[in-house]
Design a protein around this motif. Sequence first.
Motif, PDB file in Angstrom:
ATOM      1  N   VAL A  47      59.478  26.399  32.541  1.00  0.00           N
ATOM      2  CA  VAL A  47      60.224  25.167  32.301  1.00  0.00           C
ATOM      3  C   VAL A  47      59.296  24.126  31.692  1.00  0.00           C
ATOM      4  N   VAL A  48      59.744  23.465  30.637  1.00  0.00           N
ATOM      5  CA  VAL A  48      58.972  22.388  30.011  1.00  0.00           C
ATOM      6  C   VAL A  48      59.283  21.075  30.729  1.00  0.00           C
ATOM      7  N   SER A  49      58.249  20.475  31.328  1.00  0.00           N
ATOM      8  CA  SER A  49      58.404  19.171  31.977  1.00  0.00           C
ATOM      9  C   SER A  49      58.162  18.028  31.007  1.00  0.00           C
ATOM     10  N   ASP A  54      49.775  17.284  21.380  1.00  0.00           N
ATOM     11  CA  ASP A  54      48.630  18.156  21.658  1.00  0.00           C
ATOM     12  C   ASP A  54      48.657  18.792  23.040  1.00  0.00           C
ATOM     13  N   ALA A  55      49.748  18.680  23.783  1.00  0.00           N
ATOM     14  CA  ALA A  55      49.780  19.257  25.134  1.00  0.00           C
ATOM     15  C   ALA A  55      51.194  19.625  25.542  1.00  0.00           C
ATOM     16  N   LEU A  56      51.260  20.603  26.427  1.00  0.00           N
ATOM     17  CA  LEU A  56      52.526  21.096  26.964  1.00  0.00           C
ATOM     18  C   LEU A  56      52.364  21.188  28.476  1.00  0.00           C
ATOM     19  N   TYR A  57      53.319  20.599  29.223  1.00  0.00           N
ATOM     20  CA  TYR A  57      53.273  20.566  30.682  1.00  0.00           C
ATOM     21  C   TYR A  57      54.414  21.442  31.203  1.00  0.00           C
ATOM     22  N   LEU A  58      54.061  22.487  31.932  1.00  0.00           N
ATOM     23  CA  LEU A  58      55.013  23.510  32.335  1.00  0.00           C
ATOM     24  C   LEU A  58      55.067  23.643  33.846  1.00  0.00           C
ATOM     25  N   ARG A  59      56.187  24.169  34.344  1.00  0.00           N
ATOM     26  CA  ARG A  59      56.323  24.481  35.762  1.00  0.00           C
ATOM     27  C   ARG A  59      57.238  25.688  35.918  1.00  0.00           C
ATOM     28  N   GLY A  60      57.207  26.286  37.131  1.00  0.00           N
ATOM     29  CA  GLY A  60      58.098  27.384  37.453  1.00  0.00           C
ATOM     30  C   GLY A  60      59.466  26.872  37.864  1.00  0.00           C
ATOM     31  N   TRP A  61      60.412  27.785  38.020  1.00  0.00           N
ATOM     32  CA  TRP A  61      61.803  27.399  38.237  1.00  0.00           C
ATOM     33  C   TRP A  61      62.061  26.779  39.599  1.00  0.00           C
TER      34      TRP A  61
END
Length: 345
Positions: A47-49, A54-61
Motif C-alpha cells: 500500500v502506498v502511504s 524521490d521517495a515512496l512510503y509503503l505499508r502492509g495491508w
Amino acid sequence: MALTITELLEAGPDPMPFDILRAAYVELHVRDLAASRRFYVDLLGLVVSAETDDALYLRGWEERVHHSIVLRQADQAAAARLGFRMRADADLDGLAHVLEGLGCTVWWVDGALPEMGRALRARDPFGFPLEFFHEIGLLDSQLQRYDLQRGAPIMRIDHFNLHSPAMEETFAFWQHLGFRCSEYISTDGEPEDERLAGAWLFRKPGVHDVALTLGRGPRLHHVGVWVPEPGGVLRTCDQLAAAGAGAAIERGPGRHGVSNAFFVYLRDPDGHRIELYTCDYYTGDPDHQPLRWSVADPRCRSFWGAVAPDSWYEESTELLGPDGRLIPTAAANLDERRARTQVMA
C-alpha cells in the motif's frame, strides 16, 4: 574475548529501563524509483502511504503506521536505516544512555521522515544503521479491503536478517538491548569451540525481530515481511512469473526448519532481498528456551525445499554510513557451508 554460546545463553537478555516493541521499518536506497514502484506496488501489492519525487512510503495491508518500507532514489543501492518502535517516547532517553555505554555513536533527529516525531539514530559497534522511535502517524488498516488487495497479500513487516562476521559479539549486543533468543544454529564439538552460524532474537512474541547470519558484513541480508498463509507465497510466485518477473525468485518456496516458516526469497530490481514469511510460532512465555540446531542438520535451513544458491550466502545489501558512504565489510572466518556434511541449505 567473546563469550561462548553457553555463556551467552546463560546470561540471557539484560533487564532494560525501556521497551523496544518490534522491528518497524526499513529505508532502502534504490537507483530507479519507478522500477522499484512496479516491483513493490504493482507486483507485490504493498500500500502506498505517500509519494514524493524521490521517495515512496509503503505499508502492509494490516498496518496502521504510516510506513514500514521507505524506498529512496539514490545513486547507489544500499540500506540507510533499520527502524525499531519503542513503547513510549520517554523510553528513548534511557535507550540513548545504554547505547552509548555499548559503544554506539548516537544522535537525535525530529520529524526526519513524514509522520514521525523525534527519533534516536545510532551506529552500532559493528556498523549497522539503527533508528528507534515511538511517535508515528496512523492510517486506516486495509486488512478487510479484500476488494483491493493484491499480491500475497503482504500484511506487515516482520524482521531484519543481518549478515555478520562477528556472530557472538553481535548476539551479545542485541541481548544487551533486551532481545531474547528463540533458536540458533551452531557448530558441533566442544563447548569452548562451538560457533554460531545463525541466531534468531525477538522482542515481539514471534520467532524474531532480528536474525543473524554468519557471513561477510556488516550487511543487510534480507527484510522479512509477513503474509497470512502459505498459499499467498505460492500465489506471489505465480503472479511474478505471469508478469515476466520470475527471475526475481531467488530461493524457495520451501519451509525452514528454524522458525517453521513457509517462505520464498525475492530480489528487487536493485538486488535487495525480501522474504515472504508465514507460519512461525508464539514465543511470549517467560520460560521459553532457545532451540538449538546443529549446523550439520539437513533440516535447519530447509526443512524441505531446494538447496539455497550461493548468492543467498554471499550477496547482501550494503549499508550507508552517516557520511553517505558505504560501510566497509569484513569476511567471516567460518563458512557455514563448509561446516556441514551433505546438507540441504
